[in-house]
Enzyme design. Structure first.
Site, mmCIF file in Angstrom:
data_model
loop_
_atom_site.group_PDB
_atom_site.id
_atom_site.type_symbol
_atom_site.label_atom_id
_atom_site.label_comp_id
_atom_site.label_asym_id
_atom_site.label_seq_id
_atom_site.Cartn_x
_atom_site.Cartn_y
_atom_site.Cartn_z
ATOM 1 N N THR A 81 -12.389 -9.658 -0.080
ATOM 2 C CA THR A 81 -13.802 -9.693 0.282
ATOM 3 C C THR A 81 -14.482 -8.426 -0.167
ATOM 4 O OG1 THR A 81 -13.284 -10.993 2.187
ATOM 5 C CG2 THR A 81 -15.399 -9.935 2.184
ATOM 6 N N THR A 157 -5.863 -6.521 -0.408
ATOM 7 C CA THR A 157 -5.151 -5.303 -0.771
ATOM 8 C C THR A 157 -3.627 -5.426 -0.665
ATOM 9 O OG1 THR A 157 -5.470 -4.477 1.466
ATOM 10 C CG2 THR A 157 -7.060 -3.766 -0.207
ATOM 11 N N ASP A 158 -3.155 -6.376 0.156
ATOM 12 C CA ASP A 158 -1.710 -6.424 0.410
ATOM 13 C C ASP A 158 -0.879 -6.491 -0.872
ATOM 14 O OD1 ASP A 158 -2.260 -6.316 3.054
ATOM 15 O OD2 ASP A 158 -1.110 -8.109 3.613
ATOM 16 N N LYS A 234 0.546 0.127 -2.619
ATOM 17 C CA LYS A 234 -0.108 0.266 -1.313
ATOM 18 C C LYS A 234 0.873 0.989 -0.409
ATOM 19 C CE LYS A 234 -2.541 -2.262 2.314
ATOM 20 N NZ LYS A 234 -3.001 -3.554 2.846
#
Lengths: 411, 619
Positions: A81, A157-158, A234
């Site tokens: 998003t 983002t994962d 990440k």
């Protein structure tokens, strides 16, 4: 439970008296009603009576500024998003994918370029698949072919790091392909989405001609880091600056709010040559983390796989009891690549006996590649050649800056 | 002023911090720190999110007129939740229990399923840009004895406390997330005194739980005020209870003045010119520092406003101050208007040229603002907007209290258009068993009555004690068999007197006080020695040593010898005065023992000696 529809006006008995509000939904056996004060309360469904069903209100179509004469940038959305809207009547938050909606939510973008938006999928990034990577690669390639000066991919983002690496191998872009997203939801005033989007747009114009991740560089809204797509990971579950590059660090920065882009010496310059697409991927590949005592029996699960990346301990080790089964696997035609679960530093299987044994049976050293990048690279290599020798050579070659030739100081 | 005739309606919103071990949505301690102890800082920009209808909440929009960079201080007692770098943890159940208990005390009904909301606040005081808040209970009541005709406690919300402003756009995160209850009454109060009385009552009920924070800044009152034909105005952040009535009086005065101004403007057929005039050229050679530095100077003609902007509407505040407050939202320092010019380095000639440029008639006023281009353009629109509102009377506003009880404009009243669900927090079912199982603490007012009755304390002392921050300490002392009178005197008077004498009483711990009182009870110290002992403790002497240093130097046997000597030396006097000799001889004996022996003991020993002499035994 109730025959009410979200948005219905209702009268409910709550507390000592009746009060009016807007029915939202049923949750855990309760009717959730938004009172006129704005508060939601959960009450027994039986205590609510239907009053009226307001007509749907159409949002006014306010003009949005178009960046006349500015370069064309393309936004490809996969479900991350970048912009949201809140329906305060029901409290619902909806993600915006249309270019106009994104521009309306982030007006600053209009000063940077003209935008074209393409919605590829609306998935949570944990549901990403190599199949969607392929579609994404084609979409990015298509946008560049059609004249986009840069492409922005919005992504959850994962698994953004995996996708960025995958597109890096599949698309020889020549222009900036920017992966971005937000760690704090776009509906909140403190979301990192606006700054990440603006920095990404700036990087899409003035950034390196390769696939990168552009996200916050610190907890402050001071600058975004430009991470090479094959070197980024990440490293925090929730912080804005969760993305980190392996050594020697980011290949550039975008200052905020000036949006000034600075690039490090090894960033690949933008080029005018035609983009290239090689979208083969072999998804019969896996990544396995070795832990102390792990029985080599587990390798049987990968017998039919074409490739296996191991995240070994330290310099790239597994228990010596694994040597024989691994030898058999390689013998059967499975490519095995060793990386380190330390994440930082290079695999070096020539120091201890176990390492030497691994090399002897045909395990390939993965240099200082991130285990995930090694996996994605392996999928791409095996998806583009079935020749074991060529595959081995490609796996060892530095194709997209996925490993460094020299180990520079530290983490 | 006859407030009832003016149609005064006032309600209170009270915010009280809860004394929980952890914060509302994380496990950080609820401890407010000196800002000098901060360990790190970061900065952010906040933006309002568009709603489905393209609306931005009015209050939020107002705060957005400036692009503001907020700096936050972090501590070793704050975490990523305060930094808005981690989703909130589960709702603090201790805080929920306390708020339910408070609801019970007010006779409220709990909400069956409590839903946490996000209330947009983008003034920087919340890192997330919203405050988390949940409606917990509704429909309680204010008793007839507190408010004539009674009143309602409309809502009880459990909220997270905002960050404390250090200065400007810098905030401290230690306070952010401390649980607080917000209690809202109906607008049932009709005089300033009633508002104050209700506020006192609400505070008393809250403190009756024994689970709320005490001290400055831990409780804040907002007051909603309107008069007939006026408008609802919310005044935020009244910290001192004593000022509440004055704030209400001054707001009534302000609304009355604004209504009078409205009537006069209408009589004059006043209006606000839609045209904005660029007057930068007029001030090309000005001596005024502000005008000289400005990129752009804009003016707006306010027809028929002559003399009105300078009119006082409450002590220290003019209509011009109100207009200036609106303009300041655009980041400008203030405005100038012809009611107060020439002044501030602006000459009569410049004023004349300004009036000419604006084609101003004698009863018109011209307002100008000077700053960077965008700020000036934003501010001049705000001037026109607020001046236009004067034609309608009183605008609905949120205002902040100034130190003297007057108020300044903060932002428009927030609407419901700033609440949406906090999806990271699971709704909480309030089961009947939980509600019914919560004990209802004794109200402090009832406790005062009980102390007077059971402990034989003077009713006013009993009330002071019950309402005092040291109540738990008093209970502890009395439970430890300390005489209620001595405990009350020490806690209510002695400590205050020592503080007045510049003794650092904050260094005296509760345990030190208990130790001192027990020493008195056990005869190891005279009650007269309490101030001396406490003073020594405040000075850093360990309690045992302080008590020993002040211990009676004279045993009962020694005292008897002293008393016998004093009486023996004055036999004629004693025979002449009889029992009446006690008083004068007390003075002599107390001087000899220098206050180190309990006066009661001295008097009983002395009386025995006098009696012995009078009955002939001593001869």
């Amino acid at each position: 439970m109730t025959s009410l529809t979200s948005g219905d006006r209702v009268r409910c008995l709550a507390g000592a008296k009746e009060r009016e509000g807007t029915y939202i939904t049923d949750r855990d056996g309760m009717a959730v009603v938004k009172l006129d004060s704005g508060y939601n309360i959960g009450i027994h469904p039986g205590s609510c009576a239907f009053l009226s069903r307001p007509e749907a209100v159409i949002a006014p179509d306010r003009g949005i500024p178009e960046g006349e004469g500015l370069p064309l940038l393309s936004i490809v959305s996969t479900g991350g998003t970048i912009a949201s809207r809140i329906d305060y009547r029901t409290g619902a938050v909806t993600s915006q994918f249309d270019a106009r909606d994104i521009l309306r939510a982030i007006p600053g973008l209009a000063g940077i370029g003209r935008f074209r938006a393409k919605q590829l999928s609306t998935i949570l990034s944990e549901n990403m698949t190599p199949g969607i990577w392929r579609e994404l690669a084609r979409a990015v390639y298509g946008e560049i072919r059609e004249g986009a000066a840069g492409v922005i991919v919005t992504h959850g983002t994962d698994t953004m790091g995996y996708s960025a690496a995958a597109i890096a191998f599949m698309v020889d872009a020549g222009v900036p392909v920017i992966f971005t997203g937000s760690q704090r939801s776009a509906d909140r005033p403190s979301s990192d989405n606006v700054m990440n989007a603006l920095c990404s747009a700036s990087a899409a114009l003035s950034g390196p001609g390769e696939v990168v991740v552009v996200m916050h560089d610190s907890p402050s809204d001071d600058r975004c880091a430009i991470h090479r797509g094959t070197r980024v990971r990440k490293m925090h579950s929730s912080r804005r600056d969760a993305f980190r590059s392996s050594a020697p660090g980011p290949i550039g920065y975008v200052e905020y709010p000036s949006l000034k882009v600075s690039l490090m010496g090894d960033a690949r310059p933008r080029s005018d040559r035609e983009p290239a697409l090689a979208d083969g991927l072999d998804d019969r590949c896996a990544l396995l983390t070795f832990v102390p005592g792990l029985s080599p029996d587990i390798l049987r699960a990968f017998e039919d796989y074409h490739g296996l990346v191991l995240a070994g301990s330290g310099l790239g080790h597994v228990s010596s009891s694994w040597i024989a089964p691994l030898a058999a696997m390689v013998e059967e035609g499975t490519m095995v690549v060793m990386t380190t679960q330390c994440l930082h530093g290079r695999v070096c299987d020539r120091v201890y006996d176990t390492g030497r044994d691994l090399l002897r049976v045909g395990v390939i050293e993965g240099e200082d590649m991130l285990p995930e990048t090694a996996l994605v690279k392996m999928m791409w290599v095996l998806g583009n050649t079935r020749d074991p020798g060529e595959a081995r050579d490609l796996m060892r070659a530095n194709l997209r800056g996925e490993y460094t030739g020299r180990s520079i100081d530290g983490f | 002023m006859d407030f009832k005739a003016l149609g005064l309606r006032a309600g209170i919103e009270i915010h009280q911090q809860l004394d929980t071990s952890g914060k509302l949505f994380c496990r950080c301690p609820t401890r407010v720190r000196p800002t000098a102890e901060h360990e790190g800082e970061f900065f952010r920009y906040l933006r309002a999110t568009e709603s489905e209808l393209g609306e931005i909440d009015e209050a939020a929009r107002e705060e957005m007129k400036q692009s503001r960079r907020f700096t936050y201080y972090t501590y070793d007692t704050t975490c990523l939740v305060e930094n808005d770098e981690e989703p909130p943890g589960p709702l603090n159940q201790e805080a929920l229990d306390i708020s339910l208990t408070i609801g019970k005390l007010f006779g409220m009904t709990p909400i069956p399923q409590v839903n946490t909301m996000r209330k947009l606040v983008i003034d920087g005081s919340n890192t997330s840009g919203f405050q988390r808040t949940a409606l917990v209970a509704v429909d309680g009541w204010l008793p007839e004895g507190v408010l004539e005709g009674g009143g309602e406690i409309e809502t009880l919300c459990l909220e997270e406390e905002a960050a404390q402003r250090v200065e400007g756009d810098c905030f401290s995160l230690d306070r952010l997330g401390i649980p607080l209850v917000e209690i809202t009454t109906s607008p049932a109060m009709k005089t300033p005194e009633e508002v104050q009385k209700v506020a006192e009552y609400l505070g008393m009920v809250l403190r009756s739980t024994g689970r709320v924070k005490r001290g400055l800044g831990t409780i804040r009152q907002d007051v909603n005020i309107s008069i007939r034909d006026g408008a609802r105005v919310e005044i935020k952040g009244v910290q001192e209870l004593d000022l509440i009535a004055e704030v209400v009086r001054r707001e009534v005065q302000r609304q009355q003045s604004l209504l009078a101004i409205r009537d006069e403007l209408r009589k004059r057929a006043a209006s606000v010119d839609p045209e904005i005039i660029d007057v930068t050229g007029i001030f090309a050679g000005t001596k005024s520092g502000i005008l000289k530095q400005a990129e752009l100077i804009l003016a707006v003609r306010l027809r028929g406003f002559g003399g009105i902007l300078g009119r006082e509407i409450q002590p220290g505040r003019r209509l011009g101050s109100e207009i200036s407050d609106y303009a300041k939202k655009c980041g400008v320092g203030g405005i100038f208007h012809t009611d107060e010019l020439p002044a501030y380095g602006i000459t009569a000639g410049e004023v004349e040229r300004l009036r000419t440029a604006a084609a101003a008639a004698p009863d018109d006023c011209v307002a100008i603002v000077a700053d960077t281009g965008p700020r000036t353009e934003c501010a001049v629109r705000q001037i026109a907007r607020r001046a236009g509102l004067a034609l309608d009377g009183v605008p609905e506003e949120t205002r902040k209290m100034l130190p003297d009880g007057s108020t300044a404009y903060m932002r428009p009243l927030p609407g419901a258009a700033r609440m949406y669900p906090e999806t990271d927090v699971v709704p909480e079912l309030i089961l009947d068993a939980r509600w019914e199982g919560l004990p209802t603490p004794e109200l402090l007012s009832a406790r005062a009555d009980r102390y007077a009755l059971e402990l034989g304390l003077d009713p006013s002392i009993a009330r002071q004690l019950a309402y005092s921050e040291r109540l738990p300490l008093f209970d502890q002392a009395v439970a430890g068999k300390v005489s209620p009178g001595i405990a009350a005197r020490t806690l209510l008077s002695t400590l205050k007197e020592l503080a007045r004498d510049q003794v650092p009483v904050e260094r005296i711990g509760d345990d030190d006080i208990i130790a001192t009182l027990r020493a008195v009870e056990e005869g190891r110290a005279a009650k007269e020695a309490i101030p001396g002992i406490l003073q020594r403790i405040a000075g850093g002497v360990p309690p045992d040593k302080a008590i020993a240093e002040c211990a009676p130097t004279i045993s009962r046997a020694d005292l008897l010898i002293l008393a016998r000597r004093i009486v023996g030396e004055r036999t004629a006097f004693v025979r002449e005065r009889g029992k009446g000799a006690l008083g004068p001889l007390m003075g002599v004996l107390m001087a000899e023992v220098r206050g180190s022996v309990d006066g009661k003991l001295v008097s009983s020993v002395l009386r025995e000696e006098i009696d012995r002499l009078l009955s002939g035994e001593g001869l």
